[in-house]
Motif scaffolding. Structure first.
Motif, short mmCIF file in Angstrom:
data_model
loop_
_atom_site.label_atom_id
_atom_site.label_comp_id
_atom_site.label_asym_id
_atom_site.label_seq_id
_atom_site.Cartn_x
_atom_site.Cartn_y
_atom_site.Cartn_z
N GLY A 25 26.18 41.73 84.64
CA GLY A 25 27.47 41.71 85.31
C GLY A 25 27.40 40.96 86.63
N GLY A 26 26.24 41.07 87.32
CA GLY A 26 26.06 40.33 88.57
C GLY A 26 26.06 38.83 88.34
N THR A 27 25.39 38.39 87.28
CA THR A 27 25.39 36.97 86.95
C THR A 27 26.79 36.50 86.62
OG1 THR A 27 23.13 37.11 86.10
CG2 THR A 27 24.43 35.21 85.40
N MET A 28 27.53 37.32 85.86
CA MET A 28 28.91 36.96 85.53
C MET A 28 29.76 36.87 86.80
SD MET A 28 31.01 36.15 83.13
CE MET A 28 30.29 36.71 81.59
N ALA A 29 29.50 37.75 87.76
CA ALA A 29 30.24 37.70 89.03
C ALA A 29 29.94 36.41 89.78
CB ALA A 29 29.90 38.91 89.89
N ILE A 30 28.68 35.94 89.72
CA ILE A 30 28.33 34.65 90.34
C ILE A 30 29.06 33.52 89.64
CG2 ILE A 30 26.44 32.99 90.65
CD1 ILE A 30 24.60 35.37 91.17
N ILE A 31 29.07 33.57 88.30
CA ILE A 31 29.73 32.54 87.50
C ILE A 31 31.21 32.46 87.85
CG2 ILE A 31 30.49 32.00 85.13
CD1 ILE A 31 27.71 33.05 84.24
N LEU A 32 31.83 33.62 88.09
CA LEU A 32 33.25 33.69 88.38
C LEU A 32 33.56 33.55 89.87
CD1 LEU A 32 34.28 36.56 85.92
CD2 LEU A 32 34.63 34.11 85.63
N ASN A 33 32.52 33.24 90.68
CA ASN A 33 32.69 33.03 92.13
C ASN A 33 33.29 34.24 92.85
OD1 ASN A 33 31.77 30.28 92.89
ND2 ASN A 33 33.24 29.66 91.31
N VAL A 34 32.83 35.42 92.47
CA VAL A 34 33.35 36.63 93.11
C VAL A 34 32.22 37.52 93.63
CG1 VAL A 34 33.43 38.12 91.05
CG2 VAL A 34 35.17 38.39 92.84
N TYR A 35 30.97 37.15 93.37
CA TYR A 35 29.84 38.01 93.71
C TYR A 35 29.71 38.23 95.22
CZ TYR A 35 25.17 40.02 93.65
OH TYR A 35 24.10 40.87 93.82
N ASP A 36 29.75 37.14 95.99
CA ASP A 36 29.61 37.26 97.45
C ASP A 36 30.74 38.10 98.05
OD1 ASP A 36 27.34 35.73 97.33
OD2 ASP A 36 28.35 33.86 97.87
N LYS A 37 31.94 37.95 97.51
CA LYS A 37 33.08 38.74 98.00
C LYS A 37 32.88 40.22 97.72
CE LYS A 37 36.49 35.04 97.35
NZ LYS A 37 37.71 34.62 96.60
N LEU A 38 32.35 40.54 96.55
CA LEU A 38 32.10 41.93 96.20
C LEU A 38 31.05 42.55 97.12
CD1 LEU A 38 32.09 41.75 92.30
CD2 LEU A 38 33.71 43.03 93.71
N LEU A 39 29.96 41.82 97.34
CA LEU A 39 28.91 42.32 98.23
C LEU A 39 29.47 42.57 99.63
CD1 LEU A 39 25.56 40.40 97.62
CD2 LEU A 39 26.10 42.75 97.08
N GLY A 40 30.21 41.59 100.13
CA GLY A 40 30.77 41.71 101.48
C GLY A 40 31.77 42.84 101.60
N ALA A 41 32.62 43.01 100.58
CA ALA A 41 33.64 44.06 100.63
C ALA A 41 33.03 45.45 100.65
CB ALA A 41 34.59 43.92 99.44
N VAL A 42 31.94 45.65 99.90
CA VAL A 42 31.28 46.96 99.88
C VAL A 42 30.43 47.16 101.12
CG1 VAL A 42 29.64 48.42 98.63
CG2 VAL A 42 31.27 47.02 97.35
N SER A 43 29.66 46.13 101.48
CA SER A 43 28.73 46.26 102.60
C SER A 43 29.45 46.39 103.94
CB SER A 43 27.80 45.04 102.62
OG SER A 43 26.86 45.15 103.66
N HIS A 44 30.59 45.70 104.09
CA HIS A 44 31.33 45.72 105.37
C HIS A 44 32.73 46.33 105.15
CE1 HIS A 44 28.13 43.14 106.83
NE2 HIS A 44 28.34 42.33 105.83
#
Length: 273
Positions: A25-44
């Motif tokens: 799912g993480g790889t798919m999130a990278i493919i869909l250009n949403v992984y960094d946003k997800l990390l940032g939204a949860v972390s901050h």
């Protein structure tokens, strides 16, 4: 509204992809250009709680919808058409490699020394597969042990949930929990799903800061390791040598999985630009 629908749709695709053994799912999130946003939204999260709540809420709604819509279908298709379906999954895994290689490039090229980190990732997955048989096979009648076991399994699966390259379905598979989990989802068995879900949530919150730091500060190390995770998962998904009509179907399904993920990756890349 359009932005929320797009986030929900991406969540649906990622939720469905997490049901496929070996597809991260993480790889798919990278493919869909949403992984960094997800990390940032949860972390901050508390830097902008309203915005992050809406983003994570729409994304999670799509993810849950994808899980519940496709869990029964994927399980039945995999049981009935094992070789072609596993070939499809294998192609989907391989289709995620180009996006990870792009992320791993140091100054525009993939350095030879980065292969060490790829091998490290492969070794980690190989060690994970050497678990004792029936490690998480416990009797539901022994409720305390049953709940603790599922909580612990959820924490381990949280690693796969947020870390690209390791599939949560693959993690469930090597712990002999894939079919029980898929059955529990399709039957809405809350006695099974709630404890494993709580474990996953807790594990995610514990690891998210560490992961964000590694991905942002050390991409030339982190992404090669993730590529190793992905490559290390291939033997578990490889269906073996087909026979009969599967000789024709398996290469076609492998190609379909590969090019579908590659197309999604390029489409998302263009939309991000």
């Amino acid at each position: 509204m359009k932005k929320h629908l797009i986030n929900c749709s991406k969540g649906l695709l990622i939720g469905a992809s997490m049901l496929i053994p070996g597809v991260s799912g993480g790889t798919m999130a990278i493919i869909l250009n949403v992984y960094d946003k997800l990390l940032g939204a949860v972390s901050h999260f508390f830097k902008n709680p309203k915005k992050n709540t809406i983003f994570l809420g729409t994304f999670a709604a799509g993810g849950l919808l994808g899980v519940f819509l496709f869990s029964g279908v994927i399980l039945q298709l995999t049981e009935r058409f094992r070789f072609p379906m596993l070939s499809l999954f294998l192609g989907a895994i391989l289709g995620g490699l180009p996006a990870l290689v792009v992320k791993a490039r140091a100054n525009g090229s993939f350095r030879p020394q980065q292969l060490i980190y790829v091998l490290l990732g492969i070794a980690v997955v190989a060690l994970m597969s050497l678990r004792p048989d029936n490690l998480f096979a416990v009797d539901p009648s022994n409720l305390p042990v049953y709940l603790i076991t599922l909580l612990f399994a959820g924490v381990l699966c949280a690693v796969a949930l947020i870390l690209p390259g390791i599939s949560i379905s693959y993690m469930l598979l090597i712990f002999d929990l894939y079919e029980p989990t898929m059955t529990a989802i399709s039957e809405l068995n809350l006695a099974f799903l709630v404890p494993i879900g709580i474990g996953m949530l807790g594990g995610t919150l514990l690891m998210i800061k560490i992961l964000e730091k590694a991905m942002v500060s050390y991409p030339q190390i982190s992404y090669p390791v993730i590529i190793g995770f992905l490559l290390g998962s291939l033997p578990e998904v490889f269906p073996g040598i087909p026979s009969g009509i599967d000789w024709l179907l398996c290469p076609l399904m492998l190609a379909a999985g590969f090019f579908a993920i590659l197309f999604l990756s390029r489409l998302s890349g263009e939309s991000a630009d």
